[in-house]
Scaffold this motif. Structure first.
Motif, PDB file in Angstrom:
ATOM      1  N   ARG A   1       0.848  -1.189   0.000  1.00  0.00           N
ATOM      2  CA  ARG A   1       0.000   0.000   0.000  1.00  0.00           C
ATOM      3  C   ARG A   1       0.884   1.240   0.000  1.00  0.00           C
ATOM      4  O   ARG A   1       1.750   1.377   0.858  1.00  0.00           O
ATOM      5  CB  ARG A   1      -0.912  -0.012   1.232  1.00  0.00           C
ATOM      6  CG  ARG A   1      -1.905  -1.146   1.208  1.00  0.00           C
ATOM      7  CD  ARG A   1      -2.581  -1.406   2.548  1.00  0.00           C
ATOM      8  NE  ARG A   1      -2.882  -0.229   3.320  1.00  0.00           N
ATOM      9  CZ  ARG A   1      -4.107   0.254   3.533  1.00  0.00           C
ATOM     10  NH1 ARG A   1      -5.141  -0.360   3.034  1.00  0.00           N
ATOM     11  NH2 ARG A   1      -4.283   1.323   4.266  1.00  0.00           N
ATOM     12  N   ILE A   2       0.636   2.145  -0.968  1.00  0.00           N
ATOM     13  CA  ILE A   2       1.402   3.386  -1.080  1.00  0.00           C
ATOM     14  C   ILE A   2       0.439   4.543  -0.880  1.00  0.00           C
ATOM     15  O   ILE A   2      -0.583   4.641  -1.581  1.00  0.00           O
ATOM     16  CB  ILE A   2       2.088   3.496  -2.452  1.00  0.00           C
ATOM     17  CG1 ILE A   2       3.090   2.358  -2.593  1.00  0.00           C
ATOM     18  CG2 ILE A   2       2.738   4.856  -2.636  1.00  0.00           C
ATOM     19  CD1 ILE A   2       3.791   2.315  -3.925  1.00  0.00           C
ATOM     20  N   ALA A   3       0.733   5.410   0.072  1.00  0.00           N
ATOM     21  CA  ALA A   3      -0.131   6.548   0.365  1.00  0.00           C
ATOM     22  C   ALA A   3      -0.323   7.404  -0.884  1.00  0.00           C
ATOM     23  O   ALA A   3       0.643   7.819  -1.523  1.00  0.00           O
ATOM     24  CB  ALA A   3       0.464   7.384   1.487  1.00  0.00           C
ATOM     25  N   ALA A   4      -1.573   7.632  -1.263  1.00  0.00           N
ATOM     26  CA  ALA A   4      -1.879   8.405  -2.468  1.00  0.00           C
ATOM     27  C   ALA A   4      -1.320   9.819  -2.386  1.00  0.00           C
ATOM     28  O   ALA A   4      -0.934  10.389  -3.408  1.00  0.00           O
ATOM     29  CB  ALA A   4      -3.385   8.440  -2.691  1.00  0.00           C
ATOM     30  N   ALA A   5      -1.231  10.378  -1.190  1.00  0.00           N
ATOM     31  CA  ALA A   5      -0.709  11.734  -1.030  1.00  0.00           C
ATOM     32  C   ALA A   5       0.766  11.835  -1.396  1.00  0.00           C
ATOM     33  O   ALA A   5       1.272  12.927  -1.651  1.00  0.00           O
ATOM     34  CB  ALA A   5      -0.920  12.211   0.407  1.00  0.00           C
ATOM     35  N   SER A   6       1.459  10.711  -1.455  1.00  0.00           N
ATOM     36  CA  SER A   6       2.887  10.727  -1.783  1.00  0.00           C
ATOM     37  C   SER A   6       3.141  10.579  -3.284  1.00  0.00           C
ATOM     38  O   SER A   6       4.279  10.585  -3.723  1.00  0.00           O
ATOM     39  CB  SER A   6       3.629   9.626  -1.025  1.00  0.00           C
ATOM     40  OG  SER A   6       3.222   8.356  -1.482  1.00  0.00           O
ATOM     41  N   VAL A   7       2.066  10.462  -4.069  1.00  0.00           N
ATOM     42  CA  VAL A   7       2.186  10.252  -5.511  1.00  0.00           C
ATOM     43  C   VAL A   7       1.634  11.462  -6.248  1.00  0.00           C
ATOM     44  O   VAL A   7       0.526  11.921  -5.963  1.00  0.00           O
ATOM     45  CB  VAL A   7       1.419   8.981  -5.946  1.00  0.00           C
ATOM     46  CG1 VAL A   7       1.563   8.751  -7.435  1.00  0.00           C
ATOM     47  CG2 VAL A   7       1.895   7.769  -5.166  1.00  0.00           C
ATOM     48  N   GLU A   8       2.416  11.983  -7.193  1.00  0.00           N
ATOM     49  CA  GLU A   8       1.995  13.130  -7.999  1.00  0.00           C
ATOM     50  C   GLU A   8       2.042  12.727  -9.470  1.00  0.00           C
ATOM     51  O   GLU A   8       3.042  12.217  -9.960  1.00  0.00           O
ATOM     52  CB  GLU A   8       2.942  14.304  -7.757  1.00  0.00           C
ATOM     53  CG  GLU A   8       2.584  15.543  -8.522  1.00  0.00           C
ATOM     54  CD  GLU A   8       3.567  16.664  -8.226  1.00  0.00           C
ATOM     55  OE1 GLU A   8       3.968  17.334  -9.183  1.00  0.00           O
ATOM     56  OE2 GLU A   8       3.942  16.826  -7.057  1.00  0.00           O
ATOM     57  N   LEU A  16       5.635   2.835   3.186  1.00  0.00           N
ATOM     58  CA  LEU A  16       6.234   1.514   2.995  1.00  0.00           C
ATOM     59  C   LEU A  16       7.203   1.204   4.128  1.00  0.00           C
ATOM     60  O   LEU A  16       7.774   2.116   4.730  1.00  0.00           O
ATOM     61  CB  LEU A  16       6.977   1.460   1.664  1.00  0.00           C
ATOM     62  CG  LEU A  16       6.120   1.508   0.399  1.00  0.00           C
ATOM     63  CD1 LEU A  16       6.996   1.701  -0.835  1.00  0.00           C
ATOM     64  CD2 LEU A  16       5.287   0.248   0.282  1.00  0.00           C
ATOM     65  N   PRO A  17       7.440  -0.069   4.401  1.00  0.00           N
ATOM     66  CA  PRO A  17       8.395  -0.443   5.436  1.00  0.00           C
ATOM     67  C   PRO A  17       9.809   0.018   5.056  1.00  0.00           C
ATOM     68  O   PRO A  17      10.147   0.075   3.873  1.00  0.00           O
ATOM     69  CB  PRO A  17       8.335  -1.966   5.472  1.00  0.00           C
ATOM     70  CG  PRO A  17       7.162  -2.380   4.675  1.00  0.00           C
ATOM     71  CD  PRO A  17       6.783  -1.239   3.804  1.00  0.00           C
ATOM     72  N   PRO A  18      10.642   0.341   6.042  1.00  0.00           N
ATOM     73  CA  PRO A  18      12.003   0.816   5.775  1.00  0.00           C
ATOM     74  C   PRO A  18      12.807  -0.095   4.858  1.00  0.00           C
ATOM     75  O   PRO A  18      13.573   0.381   4.026  1.00  0.00           O
ATOM     76  CB  PRO A  18      12.638   0.902   7.168  1.00  0.00           C
ATOM     77  CG  PRO A  18      11.490   1.111   8.084  1.00  0.00           C
ATOM     78  CD  PRO A  18      10.342   0.350   7.479  1.00  0.00           C
ATOM     79  N   VAL A  19      12.630  -1.409   4.966  1.00  0.00           N
ATOM     80  CA  VAL A  19      13.410  -2.324   4.128  1.00  0.00           C
ATOM     81  C   VAL A  19      13.085  -2.096   2.648  1.00  0.00           C
ATOM     82  O   VAL A  19      13.954  -2.222   1.791  1.00  0.00           O
ATOM     83  CB  VAL A  19      13.173  -3.791   4.548  1.00  0.00           C
ATOM     84  CG1 VAL A  19      11.753  -4.237   4.251  1.00  0.00           C
ATOM     85  CG2 VAL A  19      14.183  -4.694   3.878  1.00  0.00           C
ATOM     86  N   LEU A  20      11.854  -1.739   2.313  1.00  0.00           N
ATOM     87  CA  LEU A  20      11.501  -1.457   0.929  1.00  0.00           C
ATOM     88  C   LEU A  20      11.966  -0.072   0.496  1.00  0.00           C
ATOM     89  O   LEU A  20      12.388   0.124  -0.634  1.00  0.00           O
ATOM     90  CB  LEU A  20       9.990  -1.589   0.719  1.00  0.00           C
ATOM     91  CG  LEU A  20       9.434  -2.992   0.836  1.00  0.00           C
ATOM     92  CD1 LEU A  20       7.926  -2.985   0.643  1.00  0.00           C
ATOM     93  CD2 LEU A  20      10.083  -3.920  -0.171  1.00  0.00           C
ATOM     94  N   ILE A  21      11.884   0.891   1.400  1.00  0.00           N
ATOM     95  CA  ILE A  21      12.328   2.250   1.078  1.00  0.00           C
ATOM     96  C   ILE A  21      13.824   2.259   0.778  1.00  0.00           C
ATOM     97  O   ILE A  21      14.285   2.937  -0.131  1.00  0.00           O
ATOM     98  CB  ILE A  21      11.981   3.228   2.220  1.00  0.00           C
ATOM     99  CG1 ILE A  21      10.455   3.407   2.258  1.00  0.00           C
ATOM    100  CG2 ILE A  21      12.686   4.546   2.053  1.00  0.00           C
ATOM    101  CD1 ILE A  21       9.965   4.230   3.417  1.00  0.00           C
ATOM    102  N   GLU A  22      14.578   1.470   1.507  1.00  0.00           N
ATOM    103  CA  GLU A  22      16.042   1.420   1.309  1.00  0.00           C
ATOM    104  C   GLU A  22      16.423   0.800  -0.020  1.00  0.00           C
ATOM    105  O   GLU A  22      17.490   1.075  -0.541  1.00  0.00           O
ATOM    106  CB  GLU A  22      16.684   0.646   2.458  1.00  0.00           C
ATOM    107  CG  GLU A  22      16.613   1.380   3.773  1.00  0.00           C
ATOM    108  CD  GLU A  22      17.053   0.537   4.952  1.00  0.00           C
ATOM    109  OE1 GLU A  22      17.576  -0.587   4.726  1.00  0.00           O
ATOM    110  OE2 GLU A  22      16.872   0.977   6.093  1.00  0.00           O
TER     111      GLU A  22
END
Length: 66
Positions: free
Chosen positions: A20-27, A59-65
């Motif tokens: 799940r990706i927060a819609a507010a973080s997508v432009e 997203l969890p830190p492991v995915l962000i990294e």
């Protein structure tokens, strides 16, 4: 401006792997595609740029990294 089948659900986009990706973080931005063309060519908004603020996706830190 996302495609009809890519609308956020409860404020989140769902990836094919179920994240799940927060819609507010997508432009989303539509622009006219560049390149060669003749009369009536490239007259619609045919290029899409998606910008994602990865830190605010939820997203969890492991995915962000990655």
């Amino acid at each position: 401006m996302p495609a009809a089948d890519q609308q956020p659900v409860d404020g989140y986009y769902i990836t094919p792997r179920g994240h799940r990706i927060a819609a507010a973080s997508v432009e989303w931005a539509a622009t006219r595609s560049g390149g060669p063309g003749g009369q009536h060519a490239n007259t619609t908004d045919s290029a899409v740029t998606v910008t994602i603020d990865v830190a605010s996706t939820g997203l969890p830190p492991v995915l962000i990294e990655r």
